[in-house]
Design a protein around this motif. Structure first.
Motif, PDB file in Angstrom:
ATOM      1  N   ALA A  77       0.833  -1.203   0.000  1.00  0.00           N
ATOM      2  CA  ALA A  77       0.000   0.000   0.000  1.00  0.00           C
ATOM      3  C   ALA A  77       0.867   1.253   0.000  1.00  0.00           C
ATOM      4  O   ALA A  77       0.612   2.215  -0.743  1.00  0.00           O
ATOM      5  N   VAL A  78       1.921   1.257   0.834  1.00  0.00           N
ATOM      6  CA  VAL A  78       2.818   2.411   0.897  1.00  0.00           C
ATOM      7  C   VAL A  78       3.560   2.575  -0.426  1.00  0.00           C
ATOM      8  O   VAL A  78       3.680   3.685  -0.948  1.00  0.00           O
ATOM      9  N   ARG A  79       4.034   1.469  -0.996  1.00  0.00           N
ATOM     10  CA  ARG A  79       4.744   1.537  -2.280  1.00  0.00           C
ATOM     11  C   ARG A  79       3.839   2.161  -3.345  1.00  0.00           C
ATOM     12  O   ARG A  79       4.281   2.969  -4.152  1.00  0.00           O
ATOM     13  N   SER A  80       2.565   1.760  -3.338  1.00  0.00           N
ATOM     14  CA  SER A  80       1.623   2.295  -4.307  1.00  0.00           C
ATOM     15  C   SER A  80       1.468   3.808  -4.135  1.00  0.00           C
ATOM     16  O   SER A  80       1.474   4.566  -5.109  1.00  0.00           O
ATOM     17  N   SER A  81       1.375   4.267  -2.889  1.00  0.00           N
ATOM     18  CA  SER A  81       1.226   5.708  -2.658  1.00  0.00           C
ATOM     19  C   SER A  81       2.514   6.479  -2.976  1.00  0.00           C
ATOM     20  O   SER A  81       2.471   7.668  -3.264  1.00  0.00           O
ATOM     21  N   LEU A  82       3.647   5.793  -2.936  1.00  0.00           N
ATOM     22  CA  LEU A  82       4.934   6.429  -3.260  1.00  0.00           C
ATOM     23  C   LEU A  82       5.362   6.172  -4.710  1.00  0.00           C
ATOM     24  O   LEU A  82       6.506   6.430  -5.073  1.00  0.00           O
ATOM     25  N   GLY A  83       4.440   5.660  -5.515  1.00  0.00           N
ATOM     26  CA  GLY A  83       4.767   5.264  -6.894  1.00  0.00           C
ATOM     27  C   GLY A  83       5.516   6.310  -7.692  1.00  0.00           C
ATOM     28  O   GLY A  83       6.531   6.027  -8.319  1.00  0.00           O
ATOM     29  N   ARG A  84       5.026   7.554  -7.639  1.00  0.00           N
ATOM     30  CA  ARG A  84       5.670   8.626  -8.404  1.00  0.00           C
ATOM     31  C   ARG A  84       7.124   8.820  -7.969  1.00  0.00           C
ATOM     32  O   ARG A  84       8.021   8.963  -8.796  1.00  0.00           O
ATOM     33  N   ILE A 103       9.064   6.523  -6.457  1.00  0.00           N
ATOM     34  CA  ILE A 103       9.814   5.320  -6.832  1.00  0.00           C
ATOM     35  C   ILE A 103      10.223   5.392  -8.302  1.00  0.00           C
ATOM     36  O   ILE A 103      11.381   5.170  -8.649  1.00  0.00           O
ATOM     37  N   ILE A 104       9.271   5.740  -9.162  1.00  0.00           N
ATOM     38  CA  ILE A 104       9.550   5.827 -10.600  1.00  0.00           C
ATOM     39  C   ILE A 104      10.557   6.939 -10.881  1.00  0.00           C
ATOM     40  O   ILE A 104      11.460   6.782 -11.698  1.00  0.00           O
ATOM     41  N   HIS A 105      10.432   8.066 -10.190  1.00  0.00           N
ATOM     42  CA  HIS A 105      11.371   9.171 -10.389  1.00  0.00           C
ATOM     43  C   HIS A 105      12.796   8.741 -10.023  1.00  0.00           C
ATOM     44  O   HIS A 105      13.757   9.084 -10.712  1.00  0.00           O
ATOM     45  N   GLU A 106      12.931   7.971  -8.938  1.00  0.00           N
ATOM     46  CA  GLU A 106      14.249   7.472  -8.520  1.00  0.00           C
ATOM     47  C   GLU A 106      14.849   6.567  -9.594  1.00  0.00           C
ATOM     48  O   GLU A 106      16.051   6.545  -9.793  1.00  0.00           O
ATOM     49  N   ILE A 107      13.997   5.809 -10.268  1.00  0.00           N
ATOM     50  CA  ILE A 107      14.467   4.837 -11.261  1.00  0.00           C
ATOM     51  C   ILE A 107      14.747   5.484 -12.608  1.00  0.00           C
ATOM     52  O   ILE A 107      15.791   5.260 -13.203  1.00  0.00           O
ATOM     53  N   SER A 108      13.805   6.291 -13.095  1.00  0.00           N
ATOM     54  CA  SER A 108      13.956   6.780 -14.473  1.00  0.00           C
ATOM     55  C   SER A 108      13.938   8.294 -14.614  1.00  0.00           C
ATOM     56  O   SER A 108      13.819   8.800 -15.729  1.00  0.00           O
ATOM     57  N   GLY A 109      14.020   9.008 -13.504  1.00  0.00           N
ATOM     58  CA  GLY A 109      14.041  10.464 -13.608  1.00  0.00           C
ATOM     59  C   GLY A 109      12.746  10.993 -14.182  1.00  0.00           C
ATOM     60  O   GLY A 109      11.678  10.506 -13.853  1.00  0.00           O
ATOM     61  N   ILE A 110      12.869  11.963 -15.085  1.00  0.00           N
ATOM     62  CA  ILE A 110      11.659  12.580 -15.627  1.00  0.00           C
ATOM     63  C   ILE A 110      11.256  12.001 -16.985  1.00  0.00           C
ATOM     64  O   ILE A 110      10.353  12.514 -17.629  1.00  0.00           O
ATOM     65  N   GLN A 111      11.937  10.944 -17.414  1.00  0.00           N
ATOM     66  CA  GLN A 111      11.565  10.323 -18.689  1.00  0.00           C
ATOM     67  C   GLN A 111      10.092   9.922 -18.647  1.00  0.00           C
ATOM     68  O   GLN A 111       9.608   9.399 -17.648  1.00  0.00           O
ATOM     69  N   ASN A 112       9.411  10.174 -19.749  1.00  0.00           N
ATOM     70  CA  ASN A 112       7.985   9.852 -19.813  1.00  0.00           C
ATOM     71  C   ASN A 112       7.751   8.364 -20.027  1.00  0.00           C
ATOM     72  O   ASN A 112       6.779   7.801 -19.552  1.00  0.00           O
ATOM     73  N   GLU A 113       8.687   7.713 -20.741  1.00  0.00           N
ATOM     74  CA  GLU A 113       8.514   6.295 -21.073  1.00  0.00           C
ATOM     75  C   GLU A 113       9.379   5.428 -20.165  1.00  0.00           C
ATOM     76  O   GLU A 113      10.548   5.725 -19.958  1.00  0.00           O
ATOM     77  N   LEU A 114       8.778   4.388 -19.633  1.00  0.00           N
ATOM     78  CA  LEU A 114       9.488   3.475 -18.742  1.00  0.00           C
ATOM     79  C   LEU A 114       9.636   2.119 -19.424  1.00  0.00           C
ATOM     80  O   LEU A 114       8.649   1.409 -19.609  1.00  0.00           O
ATOM     81  N   PRO A 115      10.868   1.742 -19.825  1.00  0.00           N
ATOM     82  CA  PRO A 115      11.072   0.428 -20.425  1.00  0.00           C
ATOM     83  C   PRO A 115      11.001  -0.646 -19.329  1.00  0.00           C
ATOM     84  O   PRO A 115      11.622  -0.495 -18.275  1.00  0.00           O
ATOM     85  N   ILE A 136       2.829   2.485 -10.887  1.00  0.00           N
ATOM     86  CA  ILE A 136       3.175   3.323 -12.037  1.00  0.00           C
ATOM     87  C   ILE A 136       2.180   4.481 -12.135  1.00  0.00           C
ATOM     88  O   ILE A 136       0.983   4.251 -12.264  1.00  0.00           O
ATOM     89  N   PRO A 137       2.660   5.724 -12.047  1.00  0.00           N
ATOM     90  CA  PRO A 137       1.750   6.869 -12.175  1.00  0.00           C
ATOM     91  C   PRO A 137       1.049   6.858 -13.534  1.00  0.00           C
ATOM     92  O   PRO A 137       1.626   6.418 -14.534  1.00  0.00           O
ATOM     93  N   SER A 138      -0.172   7.348 -13.566  1.00  0.00           N
ATOM     94  CA  SER A 138      -0.984   7.276 -14.788  1.00  0.00           C
ATOM     95  C   SER A 138      -0.412   8.096 -15.945  1.00  0.00           C
ATOM     96  O   SER A 138      -0.730   7.830 -17.102  1.00  0.00           O
ATOM     97  N   ASP A 139       0.461   9.061 -15.645  1.00  0.00           N
ATOM     98  CA  ASP A 139       1.013   9.874 -16.727  1.00  0.00           C
ATOM     99  C   ASP A 139       2.300   9.294 -17.320  1.00  0.00           C
ATOM    100  O   ASP A 139       2.923   9.914 -18.170  1.00  0.00           O
ATOM    101  N   ARG A 140       2.702   8.114 -16.871  1.00  0.00           N
ATOM    102  CA  ARG A 140       3.907   7.473 -17.427  1.00  0.00           C
ATOM    103  C   ARG A 140       3.511   6.420 -18.453  1.00  0.00           C
ATOM    104  O   ARG A 140       2.555   5.670 -18.254  1.00  0.00           O
ATOM    105  N   GLN A 141       4.275   6.361 -19.526  1.00  0.00           N
ATOM    106  CA  GLN A 141       4.056   5.349 -20.551  1.00  0.00           C
ATOM    107  C   GLN A 141       4.941   4.145 -20.258  1.00  0.00           C
ATOM    108  O   GLN A 141       6.084   4.301 -19.850  1.00  0.00           O
TER     109      GLN A 141
END
Length: 166
Positions: free
Chosen positions: A46-53, A55-67, A150-155
Motif C-alpha cells: 500500500a505504501v509503495r503504491s502511494s509512493l509510486g511517483r 519510486i519511478i522518479h528514482e528509477i527513471s528520472g523525468i523520462q515519460n517512457e518506462l522500459p 506506475i503513475p498514470s502519466d507514465r508510458q
C-alpha cells in the motif's frame, strides 16, 4: 498502529531501495490501511503504491517512457496460484522453472543495462513481494515494481517478456 509494524514496513521499503523521506505519505497510508490489515507485506504494498511517483522518479528520472520486463500471462498466473497455495514466503514452483525464470530475468536485466537503461520488472502487486525477494541478492540491478505503482502519466514500453518457455 503498533510501532513494531511501522518499523517492519520501513525496513521493507529500505530493503527494496525505496526512499522513505516522504514520511507524511507513509504515515497517512499506514493510518488508512492499518484498519484493514496488520500484515507488513500488505501495508508495504500500500505504501509503495502511494509512493509510486517517487519510486519511478528514482528509477527513471523525468523520462515519460518506462522500459520494462514483464512475465507472460501464463507464468504470472502460475506464480499467483503457487503463492496462494504455498504462502507468500515460498512459492511452490519447481526448481527447474525457478532457475529458468531467474536466468531469463538475469539476461533481460543485462541486456537493458547494456543499452543504458535501468532494468524494471513489472508484475502484479500480489506476486511483487515474492519476486522482489527472489531476485534481491542475485540480480541487484533489477527493480521489481507492481502495476499499481506506475503513475498514470507514465508510458510503459515492454522491452522483453519472460515466460515458461523462454
Amino acid at each position: 498502529l503498533p510501532l513494531g509494524l511501522v518499523v517492519k514496513v520501513l525496513q521493507n521499503l529500505l530493503q527494496e531501495r525505496v526512499p522513505i523521506r516522504d514520511m507524511r505519505s507513509i504515515a497517512e497510508t499506514l493510518a488508512e490501511y492499518s484498519v484493514k490489515s496488520q500484515d507488513p507485506d500488505i501495508l508495504t504494498s500500500a505504501v509503495r503504491s502511494s509512493l509510486g511517483r517517487l519510486i519511478i522518479h528514482e528509477i527513471s528520472g523525468i523520462q515519460n517512457e518506462l522500459p520494462v520486463i514483464t512475465l507472460d500471462y501464463e507464468l504470472e498466473q502460475l506464480l499467483h496460484k503457487s503463492l496462494q497455495t504455498a504462502g507468500e514466503n515460498s512459492a511452490g514452483i519447481e526448481p527447474g522453472l525457478a532457475e529458468q525464470m531467474h536466468k531469463s530475468l538475469q539476461e533481460s536485466t543485462q541486456k537493458m543495462e547494456m543499452e543504458g537503461q535501468t532494468a524494471v520488472l513489472l508484475v502484479s502487486s500480489y506476486v511483487r513481494p515474492w519476486l522482489a525477494r527472489f531476485v534481491r541478492h542475485s540480480i541487484s540491478g533489477l527493480h521489481v515494481l507492481a502495476y499499481n505503482e506506475i503513475p498514470s502519466d507514465r508510458q510503459i514500453k515492454v522491452v522483453s517478456t519472460v515466460g515458461r518457455r523462454t
